[in-house]
Design an enzyme around this catalytic site. Structure first.
Site, mmCIF file in Angstrom:
data_model
loop_
_atom_site.group_PDB
_atom_site.id
_atom_site.type_symbol
_atom_site.label_atom_id
_atom_site.label_comp_id
_atom_site.label_asym_id
_atom_site.label_seq_id
_atom_site.Cartn_x
_atom_site.Cartn_y
_atom_site.Cartn_z
ATOM 1 N N ASN A 8 -12.688 0.715 13.882
ATOM 2 C CA ASN A 8 -11.697 1.787 13.806
ATOM 3 C C ASN A 8 -12.389 3.070 14.207
ATOM 4 O O ASN A 8 -13.410 3.448 13.620
ATOM 5 C CB ASN A 8 -11.160 1.945 12.378
ATOM 6 C CG ASN A 8 -10.299 0.761 11.950
ATOM 7 O OD1 ASN A 8 -9.998 -0.114 12.760
ATOM 8 N ND2 ASN A 8 -9.895 0.743 10.700
ATOM 9 N N GLU A 28 -8.151 0.148 15.181
ATOM 10 C CA GLU A 28 -7.389 1.370 14.913
ATOM 11 C C GLU A 28 -7.924 2.482 15.790
ATOM 12 O O GLU A 28 -9.137 2.633 15.949
ATOM 13 C CB GLU A 28 -7.535 1.853 13.449
ATOM 14 C CG GLU A 28 -6.758 1.077 12.450
ATOM 15 C CD GLU A 28 -6.955 1.587 11.024
ATOM 16 O OE1 GLU A 28 -7.222 2.792 10.824
ATOM 17 O OE2 GLU A 28 -6.854 0.760 10.111
ATOM 18 N N HIS A 63 -6.607 -4.351 2.639
ATOM 19 C CA HIS A 63 -6.558 -2.972 3.120
ATOM 20 C C HIS A 63 -6.264 -2.080 1.911
ATOM 21 O O HIS A 63 -5.227 -1.443 1.832
ATOM 22 C CB HIS A 63 -5.510 -2.825 4.236
ATOM 23 C CG HIS A 63 -5.654 -1.596 5.083
ATOM 24 N ND1 HIS A 63 -5.648 -1.633 6.464
ATOM 25 C CD2 HIS A 63 -5.796 -0.293 4.753
ATOM 26 C CE1 HIS A 63 -5.769 -0.397 6.940
ATOM 27 N NE2 HIS A 63 -5.849 0.437 5.910
ATOM 28 N N GLU A 83 -12.336 -1.317 6.625
ATOM 29 C CA GLU A 83 -13.123 -0.138 6.265
ATOM 30 C C GLU A 83 -13.706 -0.199 4.867
ATOM 31 O O GLU A 83 -13.360 0.620 4.007
ATOM 32 C CB GLU A 83 -12.263 1.125 6.411
ATOM 33 C CG GLU A 83 -11.662 1.289 7.791
ATOM 34 C CD GLU A 83 -11.047 2.665 8.007
ATOM 35 O OE1 GLU A 83 -10.934 3.423 7.038
ATOM 36 O OE2 GLU A 83 -10.705 2.975 9.157
ATOM 37 N N ARG A 131 -1.148 -5.979 13.996
ATOM 38 C CA ARG A 131 -2.124 -6.006 12.904
ATOM 39 C C ARG A 131 -1.467 -5.418 11.651
ATOM 40 O O ARG A 131 -1.047 -4.260 11.656
ATOM 41 C CB ARG A 131 -3.364 -5.193 13.278
ATOM 42 C CG ARG A 131 -4.340 -5.093 12.133
ATOM 43 C CD ARG A 131 -5.619 -4.314 12.467
ATOM 44 N NE ARG A 131 -6.425 -4.279 11.253
ATOM 45 C CZ ARG A 131 -6.898 -3.160 10.694
ATOM 46 N NH1 ARG A 131 -6.723 -1.980 11.253
ATOM 47 N NH2 ARG A 131 -7.575 -3.233 9.561
ATOM 48 N N TYR A 169 -11.799 7.191 15.176
ATOM 49 C CA TYR A 169 -10.935 8.380 15.263
ATOM 50 C C TYR A 169 -11.642 9.574 15.888
ATOM 51 O O TYR A 169 -11.058 10.293 16.681
ATOM 52 C CB TYR A 169 -10.399 8.747 13.871
ATOM 53 C CG TYR A 169 -9.390 7.731 13.392
ATOM 54 C CD1 TYR A 169 -8.053 7.838 13.740
ATOM 55 C CD2 TYR A 169 -9.784 6.622 12.651
ATOM 56 C CE1 TYR A 169 -7.128 6.885 13.344
ATOM 57 C CE2 TYR A 169 -8.861 5.654 12.252
ATOM 58 C CZ TYR A 169 -7.538 5.796 12.606
ATOM 59 O OH TYR A 169 -6.630 4.848 12.224
HETATM 60 C C1 GCO Z 1 -8.181 4.443 7.598
HETATM 61 C C2 GCO Z 1 -7.216 3.348 7.390
HETATM 62 C C3 GCO Z 1 -5.820 3.711 7.755
HETATM 63 C C4 GCO Z 1 -5.532 5.181 7.859
HETATM 64 C C5 GCO Z 1 -5.904 5.731 9.207
HETATM 65 C C6 GCO Z 1 -5.732 7.214 9.312
HETATM 66 O O1 GCO Z 1 -8.844 4.457 8.604
HETATM 67 O O2 GCO Z 1 -8.292 5.323 6.754
HETATM 68 O O3 GCO Z 1 -7.544 2.144 7.968
HETATM 69 O O4 GCO Z 1 -5.144 3.122 6.707
HETATM 70 O O5 GCO Z 1 -4.209 5.438 7.644
HETATM 71 O O6 GCO Z 1 -7.235 5.467 9.467
HETATM 72 O O7 GCO Z 1 -6.536 7.879 8.384
#
Ligand code: GCO
Length: 464
Positions: free
Chosen positions: A291, A361, A118, A163, A74, A293
């Site tokens: 995505n 992600e 992006h 995002e 990706r 985290y």
């Molecule tokens: C985001 C983006 C990425 C970042 C990653 C870490 O989520 O902010 O898609 O470009 O680098 O997430 O923060």
């Protein structure tokens, strides 16, 4: 523990974060060039002029991907490389760059998964208002059609946006990302225009090639309140959830924004909505990218949270607020692997019509030194393994997940954090551009090779 037979294993990057060559081959300036050049905006004044120099190192980087054994890569396409001024003037050298990248990926047996946008908007479009200007949505649709025309003979799966919450709210409200605007009206306008651009972009692509598989990628999270009996916190969490998780999905699936936000934004939203927009916003998609985290924690706002809300009614923190549970990654984000399962189960429950999901992600920032030519990033290994285990449970519970992309293939430019936050499976020495696959790359390679069938065993085996 199993992943489906055709599960796609990948790794992700983004143009401005890795390419460098910011002033080469006719590329026009992007809002990130401008933002990074503005004193005080990015840690250490870092910019993407060189980044990972990927623009000049595609063959080498594809070798790394091949060695990892990933099925798909990706990446994102830099709009200002193809349309330096954001208008109809096209830069052939930019088109050729991505054409070569795609060909080389296919030769290596790796499926390209491009993201159309992006975050690196042509500066010329920002000069006309950027995402706060409705015309940018139409410009995006033209650009999306150009991409389909240039590449959809070889690329069957596409992501429109990465995002949209980040580039609209961080870009136009908190101003911590490019273009660094702090204005609620502009942020609301941008949020609307990004949803509109997504739908119009897909229509434009399908007019060129009706067979492409296309969707968007959203950053999503679960909101956890410190006190479920505190109705103010519960209300705030619901508003946050609408703001981050539901705005773009509801627009796409129903043509309507969440009612809480329609009420909350009031006339600020009404003035950017045109008659008939509900019809334009609603669009059938083929999949959705998520995505993930960490979960987000909402407790009674402290003084810093209050300060962060200045400049208007903006109760919306980035990914967490108040106290977060320890330990965290280098980003200060808590580690909440079960959250990825909970989130996907929630998507399945609330939007059962979405038949295909991809984690586009997931990853962690940790800085480990190079020692004897090795980078033993045990905590990243643990982070990835723990999230993958939860994903396999989600799949067992019926979540239609068919792909996982680690963020990121290599250390890169982490936006306002510059180069100090390292997310890569592969270490990059930004002085020499040497790449060293970290321990996490070796582990991921084995996980990919075994289709995720023995994650714990693989992790245990490297512990010795
Ligand atoms: C985001 C983006 C990425 C970042 C990653 C870490 O989520 O902010 O898609 O470009 O680098 O997430 O923060």
């Amino acid at each position: 523990m199993t992943f489906p037979k055709n599960f796609t294993w990948g790794a992700a990057t983004a143009s401005y974060q890795i390419e460098g060559a910011a002033h080469e081959d006719g590329r026009g300036p992007s809002i990130w060039d401008t933002f990074a050049a503005t004193p005080g905006k990015v840690f250490n004044g870092d910019n993407g002029d060189v980044a990972c120099d990927h623009y000049h190192r595609v063959p080498q980087d594809i070798e790394i991907m091949k060695d990892l054994g990933i099925d798909s890569y990706r990446f994102s396409i830099a709009w200002p490389r193809l349309a330096p001024q954001g208008d109809s003037q096209r830069e052939q050298r930019g088109y050729d760059f991505y054409s070569r990248l795609i060909d080389q990926l296919l030769e290596a047996g790796i499926k390209p998964l491009p993201t159309m946008y992006h975050w690196d908007l042509p500066q010329a479009l920002q000069d006309k208002g950027g995402w706060a200007n409705r015309d940018t949505a139409y410009r995006f649709a033209v650009y999306a059609a150009d991409l389909a025309e240039a590449y959809s003979d070889r690329v069957d799966k596409w992501i429109t946006f990465n995002e949209p919450w980040c580039f609209t709210w961080l870009g136009y409200m908190s101003g911590v990302h490019a273009p660094g605007v702090k204005d609620m009206d502009q942020a609301i306008a941008a949020a609307h225009h990004s949803a509109l651009a997504h739908a119009e972009g897909i229509r434009a692509v399908r007019a060129i090639n009706p067979n492409v598989i296309i969707g968007q990628t959203l950053n999503m999270t679960n909101y956890i309140v410190s006190d479920p009996n505190d109705s103010e916190l519960v209300d705030l969490a619901r508003l946050q959830d609408a703001h981050i998780n539901r705005w773009w999905i509801d627009a796409e699936q129903t043509g309507h924004y969440p009612q809480e936000l329609v009420d909350y934004y009031g006339p600020k939203l009404q003035k950017v909505l045109l008659p008939g927009d509900e019809k334009l916003l609603k669009i059938d998609t083929d999949f959705m990218g998520v995505n993930y985290y960490s979960d987000s924690f909402i407790s009674a706002p402290g003084p810093e949270d209050k300060a962060a809300m200045d400049g208007g009614p903006h109760p919306f923190p980035q990914r967490a607020s108040g106290k977060v549970p320890e330990p965290t990654t280098d980003m200060g984000w808590p580690i909440t692997p079960e959250g990825i399962k909970n989130l996907l189960l929630r998507i399945k429950r609330d939007w059962p019509q979405i038949e295909s999901l991809a984690v586009t992600e997931n990853g962690a920032a940790y800085d480990y030194p190079v020692e004897n030519g090795e980078v033993n990033d045990h905590l990243r290994v643990e982070y990835i393994a723990a999230h993958l285990e939860q994903l396999s449970q989600a799949i067992d519970q019926g979540v239609p997940l068919d792909a996982y992309f680690a963020w990121s293939l290599m250390d890169n430019y982490e936006w306002a954090e510059g180069y100090r936050k390292r997310f890569g499976l592969v270490h990059v020495d930004f002085e020499t551009q040497a790449r060293i696959p970290k321990l996490s790359a070796k582990v991921y390679k084995e996980i990919v090779a075994s289709n995720g069938s023995n994650i714990r065993g693989i992790v245990e085996s490297i512990r010795v």
